[in-house]
Design an enzyme around this catalytic site. Structure first.
Site, PDB file in Angstrom:
ATOM      1  N   LYS A   8     -11.516   0.400   0.595  1.00  0.00           N
ATOM      2  CA  LYS A   8     -11.563   1.839   0.355  1.00  0.00           C
ATOM      3  C   LYS A   8     -11.134   2.065  -1.089  1.00  0.00           C
ATOM      4  O   LYS A   8     -10.487   1.217  -1.688  1.00  0.00           O
ATOM      5  CB  LYS A   8     -10.684   2.593   1.351  1.00  0.00           C
ATOM      6  CG  LYS A   8      -9.246   2.123   1.490  1.00  0.00           C
ATOM      7  CD  LYS A   8      -8.627   2.802   2.711  1.00  0.00           C
ATOM      8  CE  LYS A   8      -7.139   2.514   2.858  1.00  0.00           C
ATOM      9  NZ  LYS A   8      -6.856   1.216   3.511  1.00  0.00           N
ATOM     10  N   ASP A  44      -2.695   6.498  -3.379  1.00  0.00           N
ATOM     11  CA  ASP A  44      -1.527   5.822  -2.798  1.00  0.00           C
ATOM     12  C   ASP A  44      -1.048   4.647  -3.660  1.00  0.00           C
ATOM     13  O   ASP A  44      -1.537   4.435  -4.769  1.00  0.00           O
ATOM     14  CB  ASP A  44      -1.827   5.356  -1.366  1.00  0.00           C
ATOM     15  CG  ASP A  44      -2.765   4.162  -1.320  1.00  0.00           C
ATOM     16  OD1 ASP A  44      -3.564   4.012  -2.251  1.00  0.00           O
ATOM     17  OD2 ASP A  44      -2.683   3.377  -0.353  1.00  0.00           O
ATOM     18  N   ASP A  50      -6.099   2.672  -3.006  1.00  0.00           N
ATOM     19  CA  ASP A  50      -7.303   2.701  -2.168  1.00  0.00           C
ATOM     20  C   ASP A  50      -7.431   3.984  -1.348  1.00  0.00           C
ATOM     21  O   ASP A  50      -8.463   4.221  -0.725  1.00  0.00           O
ATOM     22  CB  ASP A  50      -7.418   1.449  -1.278  1.00  0.00           C
ATOM     23  CG  ASP A  50      -6.211   1.210  -0.415  1.00  0.00           C
ATOM     24  OD1 ASP A  50      -5.261   2.011  -0.475  1.00  0.00           O
ATOM     25  OD2 ASP A  50      -6.203   0.201   0.328  1.00  0.00           O
ATOM     26  N   ARG A  51      -6.399   4.827  -1.362  1.00  0.00           N
ATOM     27  CA  ARG A  51      -6.499   6.088  -0.610  1.00  0.00           C
ATOM     28  C   ARG A  51      -6.669   7.270  -1.555  1.00  0.00           C
ATOM     29  O   ARG A  51      -6.317   7.189  -2.736  1.00  0.00           O
ATOM     30  CB  ARG A  51      -5.237   6.326   0.205  1.00  0.00           C
ATOM     31  CG  ARG A  51      -4.998   5.284   1.254  1.00  0.00           C
ATOM     32  CD  ARG A  51      -3.856   5.726   2.139  1.00  0.00           C
ATOM     33  NE  ARG A  51      -3.573   4.706   3.131  1.00  0.00           N
ATOM     34  CZ  ARG A  51      -2.875   4.926   4.216  1.00  0.00           C
ATOM     35  NH1 ARG A  51      -2.378   6.128   4.456  1.00  0.00           N
ATOM     36  NH2 ARG A  51      -2.641   3.964   5.077  1.00  0.00           N
ATOM     37  N   SER A  64       0.795  -1.226   0.000  1.00  0.00           N
ATOM     38  CA  SER A  64       0.000   0.000   0.000  1.00  0.00           C
ATOM     39  C   SER A  64       0.832   1.283   0.000  1.00  0.00           C
ATOM     40  O   SER A  64       1.604   1.514  -0.914  1.00  0.00           O
ATOM     41  CB  SER A  64      -0.958  -0.039   1.183  1.00  0.00           C
ATOM     42  OG  SER A  64      -1.852   1.020   1.085  1.00  0.00           O
ATOM     43  N   HIS A  65       0.688   2.078   1.068  1.00  0.00           N
ATOM     44  CA  HIS A  65       1.347   3.386   1.094  1.00  0.00           C
ATOM     45  C   HIS A  65       2.814   3.291   1.496  1.00  0.00           C
ATOM     46  O   HIS A  65       3.504   4.303   1.532  1.00  0.00           O
ATOM     47  CB  HIS A  65       0.608   4.303   2.083  1.00  0.00           C
ATOM     48  CG  HIS A  65       0.618   3.751   3.480  1.00  0.00           C
ATOM     49  ND1 HIS A  65      -0.159   2.683   3.864  1.00  0.00           N
ATOM     50  CD2 HIS A  65       1.338   4.095   4.566  1.00  0.00           C
ATOM     51  CE1 HIS A  65       0.077   2.408   5.131  1.00  0.00           C
ATOM     52  NE2 HIS A  65       0.979   3.242   5.577  1.00  0.00           N
ATOM     53  N   ASP A 125      -1.428   1.411  -3.779  1.00  0.00           N
ATOM     54  CA  ASP A 125      -2.362   0.409  -4.301  1.00  0.00           C
ATOM     55  C   ASP A 125      -3.722   0.988  -4.675  1.00  0.00           C
ATOM     56  O   ASP A 125      -4.657   0.246  -4.961  1.00  0.00           O
ATOM     57  CB  ASP A 125      -2.522  -0.746  -3.310  1.00  0.00           C
ATOM     58  CG  ASP A 125      -3.130  -0.301  -1.992  1.00  0.00           C
ATOM     59  OD1 ASP A 125      -2.939   0.867  -1.611  1.00  0.00           O
ATOM     60  OD2 ASP A 125      -3.804  -1.121  -1.338  1.00  0.00           O
TER      61      ASP A 125
HETATM   62  C1  VG1 Z   1      -2.884   2.585   8.387  1.00  0.00           C
HETATM   63  C2  VG1 Z   1      -4.023   3.554   8.562  1.00  0.00           C
HETATM   64  C3  VG1 Z   1      -5.348   2.829   8.473  1.00  0.00           C
HETATM   65  C4  VG1 Z   1      -5.427   2.062   7.162  1.00  0.00           C
HETATM   66  C5  VG1 Z   1      -4.225   1.153   7.019  1.00  0.00           C
HETATM   67  C6  VG1 Z   1      -4.179   0.457   5.681  1.00  0.00           C
HETATM   68  O1  VG1 Z   1      -2.899   1.644   9.429  1.00  0.00           O
HETATM   69  O2  VG1 Z   1      -3.906   4.233   9.777  1.00  0.00           O
HETATM   70  O3  VG1 Z   1      -6.386   3.760   8.595  1.00  0.00           O
HETATM   71  O4  VG1 Z   1      -6.592   1.285   7.106  1.00  0.00           O
HETATM   72  O5  VG1 Z   1      -3.025   1.906   7.146  1.00  0.00           O
HETATM   73  O6  VG1 Z   1      -4.196   1.378   4.639  1.00  0.00           O
HETATM   74  P1  VG1 Z   1      -1.950   1.738  10.714  1.00  0.00           P
HETATM   75  O7  VG1 Z   1      -2.192   0.493  11.492  1.00  0.00           O
HETATM   76  O8  VG1 Z   1      -0.544   1.870  10.194  1.00  0.00           O
HETATM   77  O9  VG1 Z   1      -2.349   2.982  11.420  1.00  0.00           O
HETATM   78  V1  VG1 Z   1      -3.443   0.986   3.190  1.00  0.00           V
HETATM   79  O10 VG1 Z   1      -3.914   2.138   2.120  1.00  0.00           O
HETATM   80  O11 VG1 Z   1      -1.819   1.098   3.729  1.00  0.00           O
HETATM   81  O12 VG1 Z   1      -3.859  -0.577   2.897  1.00  0.00           O
HETATM   82 CO    CO Z   2      -3.498   1.605   0.311  1.00  0.00          CO
END
Ligand code: VG1
Ligand code: CO
Length: 543
Positions: free
Chosen positions: A376, A277, A281-282, A113-114, A279
């Site tokens: 998302k 982001d 989803d953001r 993801s991010h 992948d």
């Molecule tokens: C983070 C965000 C959370 C989100 C998750 C996955 O998690 O705070 O809101 O759902 O990333 O997003 P954490 O546990 O690091 O706070 V993604 O777009 O990285 O799949």
């Molecule tokens: Co993501």
């Protein structure tokens, strides 16, 4: 077809976090690391015999190799068919849409993801259930348990599949169908939004900059926004998914999407700025000179969703993750619909969405989505904003300020302390948790505590319980602080501090956020003493 059963030993700690299993890319490349996890997923979900799977990833380094391994393992485990995105690509929301549309028995998404990618970055894998959403904790727990005692996995000996050509191939007895990664997703968007109205908006000279951050959303945004919706070529920047995201950190926030922020705050700002982001989803939404906090964006989209055809009959309810500001709660109240507060991570929205209890969900971390998929969806949020602007024909600033006038403003910020020593981070959290019962009535930096809680969630649909999901401190003046540890990092611990202050006096709505929550920041430091414990002078990232 030669099926090989390979002896292996567990890689301890293959425990999916907030969103799938994430680790350094080099760790994923160590012998049997990926294979162990994939075999554990297959077995935890009842085996693959006769089943179908959706497969794709965000294009980061190791995406293609991982696809080939998973295909050969799926064939060896008796799967009937795998749908894989062309070149191994699928955004997270598109994967969810494909799972649902083609009714596959789940899916695997290759992404961290991010988190940054590349050989020295992160890699990850998420398993999604047949409804299209992230596996709930009952399943991730079973996967982890199996991975801790795995002794063999199965893989076939075969040449790699050609993932560049759309069409059907055989891998042993298994069918592999390489699909257009965008088509099913685009059809879904066309069914939800008034594409005619958005096209007319662009025809009228509306300008936009979409920063895909060299990640997966590029092909989707180019095809839909520049192609179907007729925005000028060049509207999408950084639109080619690169294995290392061009060295960028593909997290759409004002810090990591700084070039877009600079553009939007400058004299040549287009009408709308958006980013997504790794992948897809953001989403980040920025108006001319105005960043829209994700929490506000959730509330605004919920209040305006009825302007888009897919939501014209209204929405059933809203859900937000606990640390997300309470702006959406006021919208739900006004609409007279259900409001839910869930733990961080999209997997907690699944049951509510499946049951039709909520239509729109969101998180402060720039995730917004609806019941059209079970993830998302960054581009969905951007398209809903475009649909709203196409109908209302006013600026983003007007929409945001109008919303504050009607509902009040929630000043909101998140402070992250990254790569903190794990023991220190645990000590900070348990230090507060141990005092939690005694905090009500105490005051910090002059702010009185009304109540303090260790967030526990009982799912109203299936009754499952998630404990220790973050510490919440509510102050007498309506402000709130939340502190929790991240579940997506791959080195040390990340402490997240979420600060919010509600303001309904129009005279008091024009401050800079950091100034507006200044007293709260001080109060939280007095309580948590993060700077003291970590030796840091300030947070690493402020969003
Ligand atoms: C983070 C965000 C959370 C989100 C998750 C996955 O998690 O705070 O809101 O759902 O990333 O997003 P954490 O546990 O690091 O706070 V993604 O777009 O990285 O799949
Ligand atoms: Co993501």
């Amino acid at each position: 077809m030669q099926i090989n059963t390979i002896q292996t030993t567990p890689h301890p700690g293959q425990k999916p976090g907030t969103s799938g299993l994430r680790a350094k890319t080099k760790q994923f490349q160590t012998p049997n690391y990926l294979e162990n996890f994939v075999q554990s997923v297959f077995e935890a979900t009842g085996g693959m015999v006769g089943k179908s799977l959706t497969l794709g990833g965000d294009g980061r380094f190791y995406n293609r190799e991982a696809c080939q391994i998973i295909l050969k393992m799926a064939a060896a485990n008796g799967a009937a068919k795998v749908y894989v995105g062309q070149n191994g690509l699928l955004s997270t929301p598109a994967a969810s849409a494909v799972i649902r549309e083609l009714k596959t028995d789940g899916g695997m998404i290759l992404s961290a993801s991010h988190n940054p990618g590349g050989l020295d970055g992160d890699f990850g894998i998420k398993y999604n259930v047949p409804a299209g959403g992230p596996a709930p904790e009952s399943i991730t727990g079973a996967i982890h348990a199996l991975s801790e005692k795995i002794v063999t996995y199965k893989i076939i000996e075969a040449d790699d599949i050609d993932l560049t050509e759309i069409g059907t191939q055989m891998l042993g007895d298994m069918v592999v169908e390489v699909i257009d990664p965008v088509a099913i997703y685009e059809d879904l968007m066309a069914a939800l939004f008034d594409f005619e109205a958005i096209r007319a908006l662009f025809d009228s000279g509306f300008s936009m900059c979409f920063d895909a951050m060299n990640a997966i959303t590029g092909p989707y945004a180019k095809r839909i926004i520049e192609g179907t919706l007729g925005a000028p070529v060049g509207t999408v920047v950084n639109g080619e998914p690169l294995p290392d995201f061009g060295g960028l950190h593909p997290d759409p926030n004002p810090v990591y999407a700084k070039p877009l922020m600079d553009l939007m705050m400058g004299p040549d700002a287009p009408d709308l700025g958006a980013a997504s982001d790794g992948d897809g989803d953001r989403n980040m939404i920025v108006g001319r000179g105005q960043f829209v906090t994700p929490s506000d964006s959730l509330a605004i989209l919920a209040a305006n969703a009825h302007l888009a055809p897919g939501y014209k009959d209204g929405i059933n309810g809203i859900a937000r993750s606990m640390p997300t500001s309470r702006a959406a709660d006021r919208v739900a109240k006004k609409l007279g619909i259900e409001m839910h507060e869930t733990p961080t991570g999209w997997k907690f929205f699944g049951t509510l969405l499946d049951a039709g209890r909520v239509t729109i969900c969101g998180e402060e971390s720039a995730g917004t989505g609806s019941d059209h998929v079970r993830e998302k969806d960054g581009l969905w949020a951007v398209l809903l904003w475009l649909n709203v602007l196409a109908v209302r024909r006013c600026s983003v600033v007007d929409v945001v300020h109008g919303h504050w006038q009607e509902y009040g403003r929630d000043y909101y910020t998140r402070h992250d302390y990254e790569a903190v020593d794990k023991d220190i981070a645990d000590a900070i959290i348990s230090g507060i948790r141990d005092r939690l019962d005694k905090l009500a009535g105490a005051s910090f930096n002059g702010l009185g505590v009304e109540k303090a809680l260790d967030f526990r969630y009982e799912d109203p649909i299936d009754g499952s319980v998630a404990e220790h999901q973050g510490l919440q401190v509510y102050f007498d003046n309506g402000s709130r602080c939340v502190i929790r540890l991240s579940g997506t990092g791959t080195s040390g611990a990340t402490i997240r501090v979420y600060l919010e202050r509600f303001e309904d006096d129009p005279e008091q709505m024009g401050y800079d956020t950091q100034d507006a929550v200044g007293p709260l920041i001080e109060a939280m430091e007095e309580l948590a003493q993060i700077k003291e414990w970590t030796g840091r002078k300030k947070p690493d990232v402020i969003t």
